[in-house]
Each structure stands twice: as structure tokens, then as C-alpha cells.
Enzyme design. Structure first.
Site, mmCIF file in Angstrom:
data_model
loop_
_atom_site.group_PDB
_atom_site.id
_atom_site.type_symbol
_atom_site.label_atom_id
_atom_site.label_comp_id
_atom_site.label_asym_id
_atom_site.label_seq_id
_atom_site.Cartn_x
_atom_site.Cartn_y
_atom_site.Cartn_z
ATOM 1 N N LYS A 179 0.836 -1.213 0.000
ATOM 2 C CA LYS A 179 0.000 0.000 0.000
ATOM 3 C C LYS A 179 0.871 1.264 0.000
ATOM 4 C CE LYS A 179 -3.396 -2.580 -0.390
ATOM 5 N NZ LYS A 179 -4.053 -3.448 0.509
HETATM 6 C C1 LIG Z 1 -5.276 -4.352 0.702
HETATM 7 C C2 LIG Z 1 -6.712 -4.189 0.530
HETATM 8 C C3 LIG Z 1 -7.642 -4.711 1.424
HETATM 9 C C4 LIG Z 1 -7.267 -5.630 2.558
HETATM 10 O O1 LIG Z 1 -6.295 -5.115 3.372
HETATM 11 P P1 LIG Z 1 -5.381 -6.134 4.232
HETATM 12 O O2 LIG Z 1 -4.603 -5.205 5.103
HETATM 13 O O3 LIG Z 1 -4.521 -6.858 3.245
HETATM 14 O O4 LIG Z 1 -6.279 -7.023 4.974
HETATM 15 C C5 LIG Z 1 -8.981 -4.457 1.221
HETATM 16 N N1 LIG Z 1 -9.407 -3.714 0.196
HETATM 17 C C6 LIG Z 1 -8.535 -3.187 -0.702
HETATM 18 C C7 LIG Z 1 -9.047 -2.346 -1.796
HETATM 19 C C8 LIG Z 1 -7.174 -3.431 -0.570
HETATM 20 O O5 LIG Z 1 -6.331 -2.919 -1.483
#
Ligand SMILES: *Cc1c(COP(=O)(O)O)cnc(C)c1O
Length: 390
Positions: A179
Site C-alpha cells: 500500500k
Molecule cells: C489491501 C486491501 C484490502 C485488505 O487489506 P489487508 O490489510 O490486506 O487485509 C482491502 N481492500 C482493498 C481495496 C485493498 O487494497
């Protein structure tokens, strides 16, 4: 590489300090991280959790989503929101996206998907580009739905003076390794509602009325269990990394935006490729760089990228095509399906050099033209120089 992390000595020192201090979970670092995140986004409350998935689960649960309820959401999303909807016994109702080059839930499709059982609406800001919040807020208000933002791609992005993730009942963020900022694993929920925040804090730690930290501080000596909750706590190590990452966020996003512009410039001249949301010039978090190619050519282009050492991905397949979701689509999703067949996600992270972007664009151009070219040597040299600069 598709994505990369930006960490250095500051994160290392923050980690060492927590380990030396010896308090490892749900203490002053988590509190300070929550406060800084809330302040940065102009939200009244921030609840730190163990992942973005946990954030979505708690937001939906706190909104009262339960068995038999319907939650309207896009099918072009990471599967977390749909999975958490199902985990609560509720039904994800997929609404189509606006257009193939605009993979954001269509308010018209949302209107068509409404039923008396609709309880919540998930706005997903794909790639860090804002969904149609004005229209979605109006629908939520008219029908008494909880609007939950999946803002996992979109930290610190302000639309009409308000941060994404603060437009509805609750906004969910992820700090997974790929992210815009990371705590390795981790997540956050923002809300303006003290009631929702309290409910989410309760569910975060087994419905217990007092945390170990409260008891350590002498604020409580016993606890009650008021609800059936989970262990979605964030630890002090992750919160300490997160606090450092927050100080980098603006710079990282600026770099991502400038690389996005670079992609747009180079690819606009290439026939057969469309950059997703290319004409959108408003605020965005530049989390993903997705392009569309003719459906029949995608595999060849992905292969050419792999042969050129370029990692690509797809954000995302259409959820209703997954085995566990087969038959789950109530409405036709022609635009989502077309997107899932034509999209390619290209490398985008703050450590990427402009010359690498140019090299990716060249490989795609050559693959589309049916020729196979090699990355010129001068590009490799310029990549080194640019890395030293940024
Ligand atoms: C990464 C992500 C998630 C989930 O997040 P985690 O921290 O991996 O559980 C949910 N929605 C979107 C759009 C994401 O990119």
C-alpha cells in the site's frame, strides 16, 4: 517490481525503541498513531486494527450488518469487502462500474440494485481515485444506508475539502506491504461517530470493556465482556512504523503522482492502450497504474512484460467469477467483466525511476506493435542515476 516499500533507519530506530521500552501491543504508540491518522484526515476518531480486512469487518459489524442484509458493492475490488460481508451472514450485491476506463461503482447501477434488505453501500476508491461520493452519499441518505468507504488505496486524499474515508459512516484503510504506506500488516478505521468508534473498539478486542493497557495504567482492575468480538488489535511495533510512515506519506504520493503523469504522457501516444482514469485530473492517491488493452492481446503483453523483467498484475478479477462467489451476481456486470479481461496493472511505487516507466511503456508499445525489443543499455544507466536522485 510492481510495488516496493519505502523504509529506512527511522523505522528501524522506532522499532528498536519499542522493543527497548518493552510494551508490545495496544499502548502509547497505537494511541499516538490513531491520533495522528485521525488528525491528518480530519476525522473525529481513528481505530487502529491488525489489517484492512479487519477494518472492513469491524466497520460492517458496527454498522449493524448481519444475516440476510444486503451490502451493495463493486465486483472490481479486492475480495476482502465481499468476504467480510459474507462472514457476517450478509449478501454482497455487486453493482457494475461506471465505465471500462473508470472502474468505480456506478450510482445508477447502485440504484438498480437497491432492495428493502439493502443495509449498507461500499464505495471503493479504485487505485486511489475517488468514487462518485456525492451521488453515493445522496443514495445512502435517501435510503437510510450506511456508506462505508474502502479507502485502502487512498490515504490522505482530499475531495471537496474532506479526506477519502471520512465521507460516510466509516472509512477503512490498509497498511499491507504493497500500500502507499505500510506497517507490514495493519489497518485503520476512521469515523465521525463516537458511537461507531466505541463499538469498533469493543469488537476489536473480544468485546472487553478494558484493555490490558487500561489495567496496566491503573484505570481498571476488572473487565466485562459486552459483545462477541475478535482479536483485531494493532501492536506497538506496527504503530511505531506507521507513525514514521505518516511523515513520508505526502512525499511518497507526490512521487507516485508524478510517475503517473509520466505514464500518461508516454502511453497517450501508443495506439491500443488506454490509461485507466486518464482524463481524471482531480485529487487522487496514485496507488495503481492500470491500463486497458484489447482483450485478445492481454496475455501476449503480460508475457512480453515478464520477458522484459517487468512484473504486472490485475486489480482485479471480477469477484463474481471466483469459485466461492459463483452464482452470486444478481445483476449483469458487463462492464466489470470487460474491465477484468482488458486491464493490466503496471509497476508503480515511489522508488521507481522515470526511465523505468519509459522502459515499461516501450515494452508495451513494442508488444502491441508485434515486435519484441530489448531494453536499451542507456535506460539501465539512467535508472541508476535517477534512483540516486529520489
Ligand atoms: C489491501 C486491501 C484490502 C485488505 O487489506 P489487508 O490489510 O490486506 O487485509 C482491502 N481492500 C482493498 C481495496 C485493498 O487494497
Amino acid at each position: 517490481m510492481l510495488s516496493d516499500v519505502a523504509v529506512d533507519d527511522f523505522e528501524l530506530r522506532a522499532l528498536a525503541a519499542v522493543l527497548e521500552e518493552g510494551w508490545l501491543s495496544m499502548g502509547p504508540q497505537v494511541q499516538a498513531f490513531e491520533e495522528a491518522f485521525a488528525q491528518m484526515h480530519g476525522a473525529a476518531h481513528a481505530v487502529a486494527v491488525s489489517s484492512g480486512t479487519a477494518a472492513l469487518h469491524l466497520a460492517l459489524a458496527a454498522a449493524g450488518v448481519g444475516p440476510g442484509d444486503e451490502v451493495i458493492q463493486p465486483a472490481i475490488n479486492f475480495v476482502a469487502a465481499a468476504n467480510m460481508t459474507r462472514t457476517l451472514g450478509a449478501v454482497p450485491v455487486f453493482a457494475d462500474i461506471t465505465a471500462v476506463d473508470r472502474p468505480l461503482i456506478s450510482p445508477q447501477a447502485v440504484q438498480r440494485a437497491l432492495t428493502p434488505r439493502t443495509k449498507a453501500l461500499i464505495a471503493f476508491h479504485h487505485g486511489g481515485y475517488p468514487a462518485d461520493l456525492a451521488a453515493l452519499k445522496a443514495i445512502a441518505a435517501e435510503h437510510g444506508l450506511s456508506l462505508i468507504e474502502d479507502a485502502c488505496h487512498a490515504p490522505a486524499t482530499f475531495v471537496e475539502g474532506r479526506a477519502l474515508g471520512t465521507h460516510g459512516a466509516a472509512g477503512c484503510f490498509s497498511f499491507f506491504a504493497n500500500k502507499n504506506i505500510t506497517t507490514a500488516e495493519g489497518g485503520m478505521i476512521l469515523t465521525h461517530s463516537a458511537e461507531l468508534a466505541g463499538r469498533m473498539r469493543l469488537l476489536r478486542s473480544h468485546g472487553m470493556t478494558a484493555t490490558t493497557w487500561d489495567r496496566h495504567q491503573g484505570h481498571a482492575s476488572a473487565y466485562d465482556v459486552e459483545a462477541i468480538g475478535f482479536n483485531y488489535r494493532m501492536d506497538e511495533l506496527r504503530a511505531a512504523i506507521g507513525r514514521v510512515q505518516l511523515t513520508r506519506l505526502a512525499g511518497l504520493q507526490e512521487r507516485r503522482r508524478s510517475l503517473t503523469e509520466c505514464y500518461r504522457r508516454h502511453l497517450s501516444a501508443v495506439p491500443g492502450v488506454d490509461v485507466v482514469l486518464e482524463s481524471y485530473n482531480g485529487p487522487h492517491a496514485a496507488h495503481l497504474l492500470a491500463v486497458l488493452v484489447p482483450a485478445g492481446q492481454r496475455d501476449r503483453i503480460v508475457r512480453a512484460c515478464r520477458q522484459g523483467g517487468i512484473q504486472t498484475s490485475l486489480h482485479y478479477p471480477c469477484i463474481s467469477d471466483f469459485t466461492a462467489y459463483r452464482g452470486a451476481a444478481r445483476c449483469e456486470l458487463p462492464i466489470s467483466r470487460e474491465f477484468a479481461q482488458r486491464a493490466i496493472t503496471l509497476p508503480l511505487h515511489a522508488g521507481l525511476a522515470q526511465a523505468e516507466v519509459e522502459a515499461v511503456c516501450t515494452v508495451i508499445e513494442q508488444a502491441l506493435a508485434g515486435t519484441s525489443g530489448r531494453r536499451p543499455k542507456s535506460v539501465a544507466r539512467r535508472m541508476e542515476q535517477e534512483r540516486a536522485l529520489c
